[in-house]
Write a protein that holds these residues in place. Structure first.
Motif, PDB file in Angstrom:
ATOM      1  N   LEU A   1       0.808  -1.290  -0.019  1.00 32.95           N
ATOM      2  CA  LEU A   1       0.159   0.115   0.072  1.00 32.95           C
ATOM      3  C   LEU A   1       0.909   1.385  -0.011  1.00 32.95           C
ATOM      4  N   ARG A   2       0.638   2.157  -1.128  1.00 37.40           N
ATOM      5  CA  ARG A   2       1.293   3.382  -0.709  1.00 37.40           C
ATOM      6  C   ARG A   2       0.718   4.322   0.078  1.00 37.40           C
ATOM      7  N   ALA A   3       1.320   4.671   1.165  1.00 35.09           N
ATOM      8  CA  ALA A   3       0.574   5.398   2.223  1.00 35.09           C
ATOM      9  C   ALA A   3       1.718   5.912   2.981  1.00 35.09           C
ATOM     10  N   SER A   4       1.441   6.749   3.820  1.00 33.02           N
ATOM     11  CA  SER A   4       2.421   7.384   4.871  1.00 33.02           C
ATOM     12  C   SER A   4       1.945   8.088   5.901  1.00 33.02           C
ATOM     13  N   PHE A   5       2.561   7.660   7.147  1.00 36.83           N
ATOM     14  CA  PHE A   5       2.416   8.486   8.587  1.00 36.83           C
ATOM     15  C   PHE A   5       3.512   9.352   8.986  1.00 36.83           C
ATOM     16  N   THR A   6       4.323   9.505   8.057  1.00 38.90           N
ATOM     17  CA  THR A   6       5.514  10.499   8.438  1.00 38.90           C
ATOM     18  C   THR A   6       5.392  11.823   7.628  1.00 38.90           C
ATOM     19  N   GLY A   7       4.647  11.696   6.597  1.00 38.58           N
ATOM     20  CA  GLY A   7       5.004  12.835   5.797  1.00 38.58           C
ATOM     21  C   GLY A   7       5.709  12.839   4.599  1.00 38.58           C
ATOM     22  N   GLU A   8       6.473  11.717   4.452  1.00 34.10           N
ATOM     23  CA  GLU A   8       7.438  11.220   3.665  1.00 34.10           C
ATOM     24  C   GLU A   8       6.926  10.235   2.706  1.00 34.10           C
ATOM     25  N   LEU A   9       7.352  10.083   1.375  1.00 36.69           N
ATOM     26  CA  LEU A   9       7.017   9.165   0.439  1.00 36.69           C
ATOM     27  C   LEU A   9       7.125   7.756   1.326  1.00 36.69           C
TER      28      LEU A   9
ATOM     29  N   GLU B   1       8.463   6.176  18.901  1.00 36.61           N
ATOM     30  CA  GLU B   1       8.483   7.588  19.448  1.00 36.61           C
ATOM     31  C   GLU B   1       8.820   8.504  18.333  1.00 36.61           C
ATOM     32  N   ALA B   2       9.703   7.898  17.351  1.00 37.03           N
ATOM     33  CA  ALA B   2      10.304   8.764  16.310  1.00 37.03           C
ATOM     34  C   ALA B   2       8.888   8.771  15.143  1.00 37.03           C
ATOM     35  N   MET B   3       8.161   7.842  15.319  1.00 36.49           N
ATOM     36  CA  MET B   3       6.854   7.738  14.401  1.00 36.49           C
ATOM     37  C   MET B   3       5.925   9.000  15.043  1.00 36.49           C
TER      38      MET B   3
ATOM     39  N   ALA C   1       3.542  14.272  14.094  1.00 36.28           N
ATOM     40  CA  ALA C   1       2.961  15.529  14.559  1.00 36.28           C
ATOM     41  C   ALA C   1       3.546  16.434  13.840  1.00 36.28           C
ATOM     42  N   GLU C   2       4.619  16.192  13.244  1.00 38.06           N
ATOM     43  CA  GLU C   2       5.264  17.490  12.275  1.00 38.06           C
ATOM     44  C   GLU C   2       4.416  17.545  11.352  1.00 38.06           C
ATOM     45  N   LYS C   3       3.851  16.473  10.796  1.00 36.40           N
ATOM     46  CA  LYS C   3       2.912  16.678   9.475  1.00 36.40           C
ATOM     47  C   LYS C   3       1.553  16.856  10.120  1.00 36.40           C
ATOM     48  N   GLY C   4       1.066  16.860  11.406  1.00 39.65           N
ATOM     49  CA  GLY C   4      -0.127  17.153  11.817  1.00 39.65           C
ATOM     50  C   GLY C   4      -0.950  16.114  11.600  1.00 39.65           C
ATOM     51  N   TYR C   5      -0.518  14.956  11.772  1.00 42.17           N
ATOM     52  CA  TYR C   5      -1.466  13.585  11.671  1.00 42.17           C
ATOM     53  C   TYR C   5      -1.789  13.349  13.045  1.00 42.17           C
ATOM     54  N   ILE C   6      -3.095  13.293  13.474  1.00 45.59           N
ATOM     55  CA  ILE C   6      -3.471  12.831  14.934  1.00 45.59           C
ATOM     56  C   ILE C   6      -3.147  11.437  15.313  1.00 45.59           C
ATOM     57  N   ILE C   7      -3.212  11.244  16.621  1.00 45.91           N
ATOM     58  CA  ILE C   7      -3.254   9.727  17.059  1.00 45.91           C
ATOM     59  C   ILE C   7      -4.431   9.714  17.935  1.00 45.91           C
ATOM     60  N   VAL C   8      -5.246   8.732  17.551  1.00 41.37           N
ATOM     61  CA  VAL C   8      -6.603   8.620  18.444  1.00 41.37           C
ATOM     62  C   VAL C   8      -6.163   8.093  19.857  1.00 41.37           C
ATOM     63  N   GLY C   9      -6.667   8.600  20.717  1.00 41.59           N
ATOM     64  CA  GLY C   9      -6.508   8.666  22.071  1.00 41.59           C
ATOM     65  C   GLY C   9      -5.441   9.365  22.684  1.00 41.59           C
ATOM     66  N   GLN C  10      -4.580  10.061  21.695  1.00 38.07           N
ATOM     67  CA  GLN C  10      -3.641  10.937  22.322  1.00 38.07           C
ATOM     68  C   GLN C  10      -4.070  12.253  22.234  1.00 38.07           C
ATOM     69  N   ASP C  11      -4.342  12.763  20.733  1.00 43.94           N
ATOM     70  CA  ASP C  11      -4.882  13.871  20.587  1.00 43.94           C
ATOM     71  C   ASP C  11      -6.488  13.946  20.526  1.00 43.94           C
ATOM     72  N   THR C  12      -7.082  12.850  20.715  1.00 44.44           N
ATOM     73  CA  THR C  12      -8.195  12.939  21.061  1.00 44.44           C
ATOM     74  C   THR C  12      -8.706  12.313  22.340  1.00 44.44           C
TER      75      THR C  12
END
Lengths: 992, 173
Positions: free
Chosen positions: A800-808, A841-843, A848-859
């Motif tokens: 799957l081409r997807a990203s949770f880091t904001g990079e390719l 932790e790096a993830m 967070a730099e990219k503004g992606y939330i984590i359910v349970g942490q930011d919600t």
């Protein structure tokens, strides 16, 4: 008190001497002795000090009901509060007395006895009120805590125990006469039966007294041997000895504790005790009765013990604690002690009975007269006196005259009670028996049967008919046992709870609860002060509390209260007997569920690689996930996380994402189902494409998120958060089965079937090309948010081409058993591109730099998609989806809801922290109007300063303004409220 | 297959067994499709197990069956069975061979030792041969299949190391 060894005893091995130490002094006992019997054998009277007044105390009973003789077993992990009356001695055992300093003989705490007139009921409540509330926290509580308790808690926790579950049709509790007869009925029947007894030898009253002379024309011990053999030979009956049932739960669930090292020192590394958890169809309570004491002045002196306990020491331990005990009774239960003493060639120094001569049984009269035992009828003991042991008693005879009798032992009997603790734990109801002056089991609440004295049958007349009648619901043999008794008397008792002292004194004490030092005066005072409800009175005076739960005294307290209130005892009621029947150690409760087994651990298929490569793990639910990878022991977590995240931004990183939940959804109505479950619309979504999706609760709040891959309109694969995997699948099942049963759709968890690798970074495409040379990873052939199925070396994989880091980035799904090999291969080909593993932790930092939330942490269950700025994910044209209606409630559409924003320190060198409150004013003035709080916060190696995500009131319209973050030192840090995207806002890197 | 522990009256081996998780309504259409593909009619009683020379099929809930391959087959054959079953939208067939680990347990003390880890009633009258159960063992979700002369115990692979340690512990303590 001078004891003598009796000649013969089948349970004590007089040829096997055992040495043990009590308070540092070496003594000898015999194999089979308890601490108490061994101590009595050595003529030691003083065994402990009382809880409050530090009064000298001796051995009062011969069983589990013991209130006084609690000792610390130094040689067994310093186990405190062990009842000396049940714990067997072994060679080298070390025992210490408790609650004394500096020594048992000269205890400094006994000074409390001088101040006892002020230590009355409610002393704590009344005294520690002032002068200022700070006194409680700083002075009273620390002092009371230090003084509280009896034994010292062990420093090391080394006891090993295990748990065993049982499922049976019938559990018989108590292996005495009735228990054995009940078990005998079940021999070779179709019922699975568990027979549990607390003692090492079955037999109960047969072993402990001389009441029975013949059973079926056989000597009781011969009958016992034969019967036990028959029961042991029966295939359907299992016997648990040395096992005490402590708890009777709903529904017919019993907890019992087995001592695995009776009479020997527990072996290090072996199971010391077993906790049995028993689910049974029926419970037959044959746990007998408990003898009560009587209250009179100084009824706690060492040398005073219960009559039946004295007899048990004789019959069970071959020991007469005294050659000439005085007996004081108000009932016929102590008759057999007189018989036993005379049979052993001894005789009581005097027999004192509160009953009149007419009420005393003729054969007791004959026995007493024949042996010239001084008899006092219609008489009472007014007090006992002596220095740390009983030396004399004062008897008021029928004429009212006072007689002083010198003695070293006094045996008491205030009547007997059925042992109703387990019955009442099972919620069975009790009835007061005015004739026998005791509560007896009445209506069972569960399938519970009581037999023998446990049911209040104190005579043997109806033995056969009672058992046959109560067991008639079972297809078992009928009993016809013939008993002959030595003391042929029907149970008879006269009401007597307390004898008032001869002289009134502030220091005169007539105890009602020996363990908690509660006196009859305390009971009177409590009632005078209005605590006339029995449960209130119990708590105010601490009567019937402690490790013995007032087993020998609680009925007496009820009797005294009923007289004081001029009510019947059944109007006064009884306190509730709560489990456990006797204390359990924490190690027994924990079983094997401690240390390494405290919580089940889940490991990913790549776990062993992580272990070998310096992973430091964090617990995510039960999963062990690599938090970060240490390249050397000196590398700090901060340095490792900064290195890993920088490497992803500059080269490429690989994350083990196997723990992410994965669900396969298939069926004719799968598309409609997905449209209903998630906020997004999947109708126009192309096959082979993927979409970030949100799941809401019915309240419209974000519940989970994930990526949905559409294989076809009838087939989807969804990912979930790691922690939400089971919840999401459960939610899907629930809605499919209950809300939309018309939809033909099925779902299976494939979380563990596939390992997941997330590869991210600008050099990812190069690595993927090398790792999977047959796949075209160009933007055209493999665009962002699409997926493809392939076969690699015979292994079916999905990429799957997807990203949770904001990079390719790419996510690779591989069958778990093949995953380690492919992981190794990617590591190997990725080396030249700087590929390195990164942890959670790096993830978190990268997302967070990219503004992606984590359910349970930011919600936190109170955040809607709109609050997160994710309105675009709501399929507005959809007729319905889970939580849709709630998104238009007045509360969810109001503007001042907490909304997701970005936060950066105004001064870039300032630090931020998760959980900091965002406020508008620089100065903190109480009450502080709080805007919201920081949900995620990191130092970004890319930005070069701290940054955070936060949820604040009306946050979206506050973007571009300034605020303050409160610090733990009551200061503030200036912050700028910004958009929650700190990196590649245009998504150029994602689609590169 | 690896031996986990062998002690007095118990022998535990760990093995990976191919397995397909089947979901469907259990109606006659579903039964016919399964029968056509496997030559085995799905059991209709909950927790009942039926077997033929190739497969063991256990009904684990009202709409769920586990197809167990005690004899290992080639992966392409397994994939063919999977594809065949999945042709119909009435069936969801998922390969879960990699997602679970099996423990094969034999010996006269098996139930006594397992009862250190679970409250489950292993008595013959409650847990008959050729039936299955889903319960907790050492606080882990497990399936137990009562086959002739042995028990098959399965758990999710992520728990396998933990459960293996607990089984060894139960034998030793």
């Amino acid at each position: 008190m001078k004891s003598i060894n009796l000649k013969e005893n089948q349970f004590i091995q007089f040829h096997q001497k055992i040495s043990f130490k009590f308070d540092g002094v070496k003594y000898f006992g015999y194999k089979g002795d308890t601490i108490a019997s061994a101590i009595l054998r050595n003529n030691v009277n003083l065994v402990g000090r009382s809880f409050k007044y530090h009064r000298p105390r001796g051995i009062y009973t011969c069983g589990i009901e013991e209130p006084n003789a609690l000792v610390q077993i130094i040689s067994e992990y310093s186990e405190p509060n062990t009842r000396a009356t049940i714990k067997k001695i072994y060679e080298g055992m070390e025992i210490e007395s408790q609650n004394r300093w500096p020594s048992l003989e000269n205890d400094f705490g006994s000074i409390n006895n001088l101040f006892s007139p002020i230590f009355t009921a409610g002393f704590y409540y009344k005294t520690f009120m002032g002068p200022h509330k700070k006194f409680w926290k700083n002075l009273y509580e620390p002092l009371i805590r230090r003084a509280a308790g009896l034994g010292k808690p062990p420093k090391d926790f080394k006891g090993i125990s295990n748990h065993i579950h049982h499922n049976v049709d019938v559990t018989i509790i108590g292996g005495g006469l009735n228990g054995l007869l009940a078990a005998k009925s079940f021999i070779n029947s179709n019922y699975d039966v568990l027979l549990i007894d607390f003692e090492e030898q079955l037999g109960g009253i047969i072993n402990n007294s001389n009441k029975i002379s013949l059973i079926d024309n056989k000597e009781p011990k011969d009958w016992l041997k034969e019967t036990i053999q028959e029961i042991e030979d029966s295939k359907n009956i299992k016997i648990l000895k040395n096992t005490l049932v402590t708890t009777y739960n709903y529904i017919n669930h019993l907890i019992a504790i087995e001592d695995r090292f009776v009479g020997s020192k527990p072996i290090e590394g072996k199971v010391n005790s077993t906790l049995h958890k028993i689910r049974t169809g029926h419970t037959i309570l044959c746990n007998g009765h408990i003898e009560r004491f009587l209250s009179f002045q100084n009824n706690d002196l060492p040398g005073i013990m219960l009559s039946s306990s004295f007899e048990k020491y004789m019959c069970r331990y071959g020991l007469a604690p005294s050659k000439e005990p005085v007996i004081f009774s108000n009932n016929s239960n102590s008759n057999s002690l007189v018989y036993s003493l005379i049979k052993a060639g001894l005789k009581p120094k005097a027999y004192i009975d509160s009953r009149s001569g007419e009420e005393i049984e003729p054969n007791l009269f004959d026995l007493i007269r024949k042996n010239d035992v001084p008899l006092y009828t219609n008489s009472q003991i007014k007090g006992a006196f002596g220095n740390k042991k009983i030396e004399k008693i004062l008897v008021e005879d029928s004429s009212g005259a006072l007689n002083e009798i010198k003695c070293d032992c006094l045996c008491l009997s205030g009547g007997i009670n059925p042992d109703v603790h387990l019955f009442t734990q099972s919620k069975g109801l009790l009835d007061w028996d005015e004739k026998d002056l005791t509560y007896k089991p009445s209506k069972p609440f569960q399938p519970t049967i009581t037999l023998g004295s446990a049911s209040g049958q104190f005579n043997f007349d109806n033995l056969n008919s009672d058992i046959n009648e109560k067991l008639k619901t079972f297809k078992v043999k009928k009993l016809d046992v013939k008993l002959e008794l030595n003391t042929n008397a029907k149970y008879n008792i006269e009401k007597l709870w307390e004898v008032s002292p001869q002289k009134k004194s502030l220091w005169a004490k007539s105890f009602i609860d020996l363990q908690n030092d509660v006196t009859t005066k305390d009971i009177r005072q409590a009632i005078t002060e209005g605590f006339d409800r029995i449960e209130h009175l119990k708590r105010y005076t601490t009567n019937s509390m402690g490790t013995d739960q007032g087993k020998i005294s609680s009925i007496n307290a009820l009797g005294i209260v009923s007289d004081l209130l001029d009510k019947k005892v059944n109007e006064v009621g009884t306190t509730i007997y709560r489990p456990p029947y006797a204390p359990l150690s924490f190690s027994a409760i924990a079983g094997r569920n401690c240390y390494e087994f405290y919580d089940p651990e889940r490991k990913s298929p790549i776990h062993n690689w992580h272990l070998k490569n310096g992973a430091i793990f964090e617990d995510v639910g039960q999963w062990k996930r690599p938090w970060y990878f240490q390249i050397n022991k000196d590398e700090s977590m901060h340095d490792a996380v900064q290195r890993e995240s920088k490497n992803v931004r500059e080269n490429a990183g690989i994350l083990d994402g196997s723990t992410l939940g994965k669900i396969e959804i298939k069926g004719e109505d799968a598309l409609e189902f997905m449209n209903l479950i998630y906020t997004n619309s999947f109708t126009k979504m192309k096959q082979g494409s993927a979409r970030y999706a949100l799941m809401l609760g019915e309240d419209g709040m974000v519940k989970d998120d994930g990526i949905i891959c559409k294989i076809s309109d009838q087939h989807f694969i969804a990912t979930t958060t790691t922690g939400g995997a089971a919840t999401v699948l459960g939610c899907m099942e629930e809605y499919a089965q209950t809300e939309w049963p018309n939809l033909k759709v099925f779902m299976n968890s494939i979380t563990e079937q596939y390992a997941t690798f997330n590869i991210s970074g600008p050099k990812t495409r190069e690595i993927m090309k090398k790792a999977f040379p047959n796949i075209n990873f160009s933007n055209e052939e493999f665009p962002f948010m699409t997926f493809q199925f392939h076969e690699f070396n015979g292994v079916p994989i999905r990429i799957l081409r997807a990203s949770f880091t904001g990079e390719l980035g790419y996510e690779i799904y591989i069958p778990s058993n093949s995953a380690p090999k492919i992981w190794d291969n990617i590591q190997s080909v990725g080396k030249e591109f700087g590929l390195a593993p990164y942890g959670t932790e790096a993830m978190h930092l990268l997302r967070a730099e990219k503004g992606y939330i984590i359910v349970g942490q930011d919600t936190d269950g109170s955040i809607t998609p709109i609050d997160l700025g994710l309105s675009w994910m709501i399929g507005k044209s959809k007729k319905d989806f889970l939580g849709k209606r709630s998104l238009t409630r007045s509360d969810t559409i109001r503007e001042d809801r907490k909304q997701l924003v970005g936060i950066i320190p105004s001064n870039k060198t300032d630090k931020l922290e998760e959980g900091q409150h965002i406020i508008l004013d620089k100065e903190i003035k109480s009450p502080v109007p709080m805007l919201g709080h920081i949900t995620s916060c990191y130092y970004s190696p890319t930005l070069g300063h701290d940054f955070a995500l936060a949820v604040i009131k009306n946050g979206h319209s506050m973007i571009g303004t300034k605020a303050y973050a409160s610090t733990s030192s009551m200061g503030t840090t200036g912050v700028d409220i910004v958009k929650p995207v700190f990196y590649d806002e245009g998504n150029k890197r994602l689609v590169s | 297959m690896t031996e986990v522990i062998r002690s007095d009256g118990i022998e535990i081996k760990k093995k990976v067994i191919q397995q397909i998780l089947l979901r469907g309504s259990g109606d006659s259409k579903f039964n016919n499709l399964i029968n056509k593909s496997l030559k085995l009619l799905p059991p209709s009683d909950n927790l009942r197990i039926i077997s033929n020379d190739n497969y063991t099929l256990a009904k684990m809930s009202f709409d769920q069956w586990n197809l167990i391959f005690e004899k290992e087959i080639e992966n392409n054959k397994l994939n063919k069975i999977l594809a065949d079953l999945n042709k119909s939208p009435l069936i969801l067939a998922t390969n879960i061979s990699d997602s679970q680990v099996f423990f094969e347990i034999q010996g006269k003390n098996s139930f006594d030792i397992l009862n250190k880890l679970t409250h489950f009633d292993f008595r013959e009258k409650s847990f008959k041969k050729s039936t299955g159960a889903q319960t907790l063992l050492a606080r882990v979700d497990c399936s137990i299949f009562n086959l002739d002369l042995k028990l098959l115990l399965s758990c999710n692979r992520s728990f396998a190391d933990y459960l293996e340690d607990r089984l060894i512990d139960a034998v030793n303590y």
